[in-house]
Design a protein around this motif. Structure first.
Motif, mmCIF file in Angstrom:
data_model
loop_
_atom_site.group_PDB
_atom_site.id
_atom_site.type_symbol
_atom_site.label_atom_id
_atom_site.label_comp_id
_atom_site.label_asym_id
_atom_site.label_seq_id
_atom_site.Cartn_x
_atom_site.Cartn_y
_atom_site.Cartn_z
ATOM 1 N N PRO A 152 -0.351 -84.313 65.421
ATOM 2 C CA PRO A 152 1.015 -83.971 65.291
ATOM 3 C C PRO A 152 1.050 -83.385 63.849
ATOM 4 O O PRO A 152 0.725 -83.795 62.882
ATOM 5 N N TRP A 153 1.755 -82.341 63.527
ATOM 6 C CA TRP A 153 2.185 -81.867 62.271
ATOM 7 C C TRP A 153 3.480 -81.531 62.135
ATOM 8 O O TRP A 153 4.241 -81.077 63.086
ATOM 9 N N ARG A 154 4.035 -82.097 60.986
ATOM 10 C CA ARG A 154 5.491 -81.998 60.596
ATOM 11 C C ARG A 154 6.366 -82.603 61.816
ATOM 12 O O ARG A 154 7.430 -82.301 62.172
ATOM 13 N N MET A 155 5.856 -83.907 62.397
ATOM 14 C CA MET A 155 6.361 -84.691 63.584
ATOM 15 C C MET A 155 6.637 -85.911 63.249
ATOM 16 O O MET A 155 6.751 -86.905 63.973
ATOM 17 N N SER A 156 6.749 -86.264 61.860
ATOM 18 C CA SER A 156 7.175 -87.884 61.481
ATOM 19 C C SER A 156 8.293 -88.334 61.777
ATOM 20 O O SER A 156 9.078 -87.532 61.825
ATOM 21 N N ALA A 157 8.520 -89.599 61.492
ATOM 22 C CA ALA A 157 9.881 -90.201 61.582
ATOM 23 C C ALA A 157 10.867 -89.451 60.563
ATOM 24 O O ALA A 157 12.068 -89.232 60.605
ATOM 25 N N THR A 158 10.114 -89.303 59.222
ATOM 26 C CA THR A 158 10.973 -88.663 58.085
ATOM 27 C C THR A 158 11.261 -87.236 58.581
ATOM 28 O O THR A 158 12.519 -86.843 58.321
ATOM 29 N N ASP A 159 10.378 -86.317 59.252
ATOM 30 C CA ASP A 159 10.825 -85.104 59.415
ATOM 31 C C ASP A 159 11.823 -85.210 60.609
ATOM 32 O O ASP A 159 12.624 -84.353 60.474
ATOM 33 N N TYR A 160 11.924 -86.042 61.444
ATOM 34 C CA TYR A 160 12.827 -86.158 62.402
ATOM 35 C C TYR A 160 14.291 -86.684 61.923
ATOM 36 O O TYR A 160 15.228 -85.524 62.203
ATOM 37 N N ALA A 161 14.179 -87.546 61.119
ATOM 38 C CA ALA A 161 15.456 -87.813 60.214
ATOM 39 C C ALA A 161 16.007 -86.937 59.407
ATOM 40 O O ALA A 161 17.055 -86.633 59.174
ATOM 41 N N THR A 162 15.102 -86.084 58.669
ATOM 42 C CA THR A 162 15.566 -84.876 58.078
ATOM 43 C C THR A 162 16.006 -83.827 58.990
ATOM 44 O O THR A 162 17.110 -83.241 58.587
ATOM 45 N N GLY A 163 15.496 -83.511 60.037
ATOM 46 C CA GLY A 163 16.009 -82.689 60.764
ATOM 47 C C GLY A 163 17.696 -83.102 61.553
ATOM 48 O O GLY A 163 18.488 -82.054 61.567
#
Length: 362
Positions: A343-354
């Protein structure tokens, strides 16, 4: 003795049709039949056979079948069954037909429930839906019930590894054209594949249906199956390899077809490759970075057969990014299992930021 031709006159048609339906359903001369908004001719006939006056403004007339049966015997020396058979052909035994229909439906469902995907939620939901919405009943009544068995055989061959649609049809049914677009068998299989992909319904357009087939590894059109790439690192000779190398030298996005990849196979180097879902990302990368951009592949939603074929030649790691919705998560999940992607830029942090930036789906 009066002729039965009298019963072909105006006023008898609806009454006798109602009597036929009830007798075919129940099997015995009992109960009553009704006629709504009766005509003057119907009103007079029913008064005559029942001996009871009905006013001209009556909205519905009801006749006991026993009265109709007795009237026919007294006037024509034929009972109700004989009259209906003479005028309209043999009576159907609808109770027996229903029993036979139920038995055939149960047999077909039981046979299909023993297939390769038996017990999988999408497969069970497919069979339940075909039984519940009347599709299977309609197939049986027109003599096409075995299409369900054929559809199950097709599904037993799926998912596949880039098998052409005619080849799949021949393997499953012996007929290369059995899964042609719009055919009843293709419609049944596509309904199952839509449920397998957790799609709300089968797409109504050819492009959407082709994508659905490709999700199970079936190739409908090797020219229509494409993948968008930017700066792909390739090795080896051949026209497609040459085109890709030249496009990468200029930082120009390039579309590959499955036909090209099959006719002139390419091999990717061991350099890491990044994957995205939206072609706008490729457009921005080409504009801002050009030939300096890292190798990038765009799936444009669910990966096509061309995309899978290309990735099978990858020698390096695959870094995969998709939208943060259920479809995107399924895409990445399958990429991990099929291509060992990361996964690339698919972390929980990326999700929350999105979510905070309204770029993701809750």
């Amino acid at each position: 003795m009066p002729s039965l031709d009298e019963l072909r006159a105006e006023g008898w048609a609806r009454l006798l049709a109602a009597a036929r339906r009830k007798l075919e359903r129940d099997g015995v001369v009992s109960g009553s039949v009704s006629i709504g908004s009766p005509s003057e001719a119907e009103r007079r006939i029913i008064i005559g056979l029942t001996g009871r006056y009905r006013p001209e403004d009556v909205k519905r007339l009801t006749v006991p079948l026993s009265d109709l049966d007795l009237f026919l015997i007294n006037r024509y020396a034929h009972d109700l069954r004989e009259v209906l058979t003479t005028l309209g052909g043999p009576l159907r035994d609808r109770a027996a037909e229903r029993q036979a229909l139920d038995g055939e439906r149960d047999r077909l469902l039981a046979d299909s429930a023993r297939g390769r995907h038996a017990g999988e939620p999408w497969h069970t939901a497919w069979l339940d839906a075909l039984a519940a919405d009347g599709t299977l009943t309609r197939l049986i009544r027109r003599g096409d019930g075995e299409l369900l068995t054929a559809a199950s055989r097709v599904l037993d061959h799926l998912p596949a590894q880039t098998v052409p649609l005619p080849v799949l049809a021949e393997r499953a049914t012996g007929d290369t054209k059995a899964l042609a677009a719009g055919s009843p068998l293709a419609s049944l299989v596509l309904r199952a594949l839509a449920l397998r992909n957790e799609s709300p319904a089968v797409p109504g357009d050819r492009v959407g249906q082709r994508t659905l087939w490709e999700s199970a590894g079936v190739i409908v059109d090797d020219l229509a199956s494409q993948v968008l790439v930017l700066n792909l690192p390739v090795r080896g000779q051949g026209p497609v390899s040459g085109w890709l190398a030249e496009a990468a030298g200029h930082g120009v996005p390039y579309r590959l077809t499955l036909h090209q990849l099959t006719s002139f196979p390419v091999t990717l180097t061991e350099q890491p490759i990044f994957l995205c879902e939206n072609p706008a990302v490729v457009r921005a990368a080409a504009t801002e970075l050009g030939p300096r951009c890292a190798p990038l592949i765009c799936t444009e939603g669910v990966p096509s057969a061309a995309c899978h074929r290309l990735l099978e030649t990858a020698g390096g790691g695959l870094w995969w990014r998709a939208d943060f919705d259920w479809t995107g998560l399924r895409i990445v999940e399958r990429a991990i299992s099929r291509h060992a992607a990361t996964p690339w830029r698919m972390s929980a942090t990326d999700y929350a930021t999105g979510l905070a930036e309204s770029d993701s789906t809750p």
